[in-house]
Scaffold this motif. Structure first.
Motif, PDB file in Angstrom:
ATOM      1  N   LEU A  77      -6.274  -1.838  -4.568  1.00  0.00           N
ATOM      2  CA  LEU A  77      -5.030  -2.603  -4.731  1.00  0.00           C
ATOM      3  C   LEU A  77      -5.069  -3.977  -4.068  1.00  0.00           C
ATOM      4  N   SER A  89      -4.659   4.299   2.799  1.00  0.00           N
ATOM      5  CA  SER A  89      -4.838   4.846   1.450  1.00  0.00           C
ATOM      6  C   SER A  89      -5.370   6.273   1.502  1.00  0.00           C
ATOM      7  N   VAL A 140       3.247   1.624  -3.261  1.00  0.00           N
ATOM      8  CA  VAL A 140       2.556   2.059  -4.474  1.00  0.00           C
ATOM      9  C   VAL A 140       2.319   3.565  -4.455  1.00  0.00           C
ATOM     10  N   TYR A 141       1.891   4.104  -3.321  1.00  0.00           N
ATOM     11  CA  TYR A 141       1.660   5.545  -3.239  1.00  0.00           C
ATOM     12  C   TYR A 141       2.957   6.335  -3.410  1.00  0.00           C
ATOM     13  N   MET A 175      -6.873   9.339  -6.243  1.00  0.00           N
ATOM     14  CA  MET A 175      -5.817   8.434  -5.821  1.00  0.00           C
ATOM     15  C   MET A 175      -6.199   7.579  -4.610  1.00  0.00           C
ATOM     16  N   SER A 217      -8.629   5.726  -4.398  1.00  0.00           N
ATOM     17  CA  SER A 217      -9.180   4.457  -4.891  1.00  0.00           C
ATOM     18  C   SER A 217      -8.090   3.431  -5.178  1.00  0.00           C
ATOM     19  N   VAL A 218      -6.851   3.884  -5.414  1.00  0.00           N
ATOM     20  CA  VAL A 218      -5.761   2.947  -5.700  1.00  0.00           C
ATOM     21  C   VAL A 218      -5.529   2.033  -4.506  1.00  0.00           C
ATOM     22  N   PHE A 238     -12.831   5.821 -12.396  1.00  0.00           N
ATOM     23  CA  PHE A 238     -11.758   4.970 -11.877  1.00  0.00           C
ATOM     24  C   PHE A 238     -11.265   3.961 -12.916  1.00  0.00           C
ATOM     25  N   LEU A 263       3.948   6.245  -7.096  1.00  0.00           N
ATOM     26  CA  LEU A 263       3.139   7.152  -7.917  1.00  0.00           C
ATOM     27  C   LEU A 263       3.521   8.615  -7.687  1.00  0.00           C
ATOM     28  N   PHE A 313      -7.478   3.194 -13.345  1.00  0.00           N
ATOM     29  CA  PHE A 313      -6.928   2.423 -12.229  1.00  0.00           C
ATOM     30  C   PHE A 313      -7.377   0.968 -12.318  1.00  0.00           C
ATOM     31  N   GLU A 329       0.839  -1.196   0.000  1.00  0.00           N
ATOM     32  CA  GLU A 329       0.000   0.000   0.000  1.00  0.00           C
ATOM     33  C   GLU A 329       0.880   1.255   0.000  1.00  0.00           C
ATOM     34  N   LEU A 382      -4.986  -2.378 -12.330  1.00  0.00           N
ATOM     35  CA  LEU A 382      -4.999  -3.300 -11.198  1.00  0.00           C
ATOM     36  C   LEU A 382      -5.656  -4.634 -11.509  1.00  0.00           C
TER      37      LEU A 382
END
Length: 277
Positions: free
Chosen positions: A62, A125, A32-33, A55, A57-58, A228, A36, A231, A29, A235
């Motif tokens: 995920l 997130s 990934v952030y 973002m 929602s990623v 979304f 990005l 994304f 988690e 994913l």
């Protein structure tokens, strides 16, 4: 009341396998952030900047790809089986508790623990999305997405929980459930590719009948044509060109209920040994 449920929380959290999967999930988690946010390519940044308000929602979606399902298997596969291996189930059933109540609270304790861990991922997130990418929008969709993800996790959670009861071996239950997840994903992808390439619907029908399809697709299908969608494409492990929301709901329902009925029947009619070696 709910003593068994609380005991299940403590028992599951104490398992090293569960702790490792939780830490790995949280690491992904955060990673990934950061990836990005720190992406060096200007071309990629141009694409991502309009998506900054979404973002959150990623991190919410995920875990749905595979992480949450492996975590579900890790928690559920040992829930019943370790009671047999440690000889503790005989102790519990000498108390004034019915087998159905014991089974139900064990299942509920494990599943609520999984849901709380996923809730922690959602909190992370949101924190990282607001911190790194500014104000977030369309959070009204968060409860719907969260509910669909939790519902989809029922499939392999229930399969692993039922394997643990029927086989009464934690390692064997984990291996079989994990292999079923990975194998089902691989076979489904191959069948969908062949079916799309040859225009043969039989291959696609078989792919949709495997447990991984509904378990992984249920949260993605309603969002395929939404804000979304980019994304989702990044994913999702399946193409969104096949199947419907109704197909996914039926798949999740069947692969959740049937294993639970089988394992509940096994638990109520079979002898309970003092300890399984």
């Amino acid at each position: 009341m709910f003593n068994i449920l609380l005991y299940e929380w403590r028992r599951a959290i104490a398992r090293k396998k569960v702790i490792v999967f939780v830490l790995v999930s949280l690491f992904f988690e955060i990673a990934v952030y950061l990836a990005l946010y720190l992406v060096p390519s200007k071309a990629v940044r141009v694409i991502l900047i309009p998506l900054y308000p979404y973002m959150w929602s990623v991190g919410v979606l995920l875990p749905q790809s595979l992480l949450l399902h492996f975590l579900a298997i890790s928690i559920a596969s040992g829930s019943m089986s370790e009671e047999y291996e440690q000889g503790t189930i005989d102790f519990f059933l000498t108390k004034p508790v019915t087998r159905i109540r014991f089974y139900a609270e064990k299942w509920l304790g494990s599943f609520t623990l999984l849901s709380m861990i996923y809730g922690l991922m959602i909190v992370l997130s949101l924190v990282f999305a607001f911190w790194l990418f500014g104000a977030q929008t369309d959070l009204i969709d968060l409860p719907k997405i969260t509910g669909l993800v939790i519902m989809s996790s029922l499939v392999f959670f229930s399969i692993a929980f039922s394997m643990g009861e029927i086989l009464r071996r934690s390692s064997l239950s984990f291996i079989i459930s994990s292999s079923l997840l990975i194998g089902s994903v691989l076979v489904s992808n191959i069948l969908i590719f062949i079916g799309s390439f040859t225009h043969t619907t039989t291959y696609i029908s078989v792919a949709l009948a495997l447990p991984s399809w509904g378990a992984t697709q249920l949260p993605f299908l309603p969002l395929a044509n939404s804000q979304f969608s980019l994304f989702i494409k990044a994913l999702d492990i399946f193409p969104l060109t096949v199947g419907s929301i109704q197909d996914a709901l039926v798949s999740v329902f069947l692969y959740t209920v049937v294993p639970l009925i089988m394992s509940l029947y096994s638990f109520t009619v079979r002898d309970v040994p003092k300890k399984v070696s």
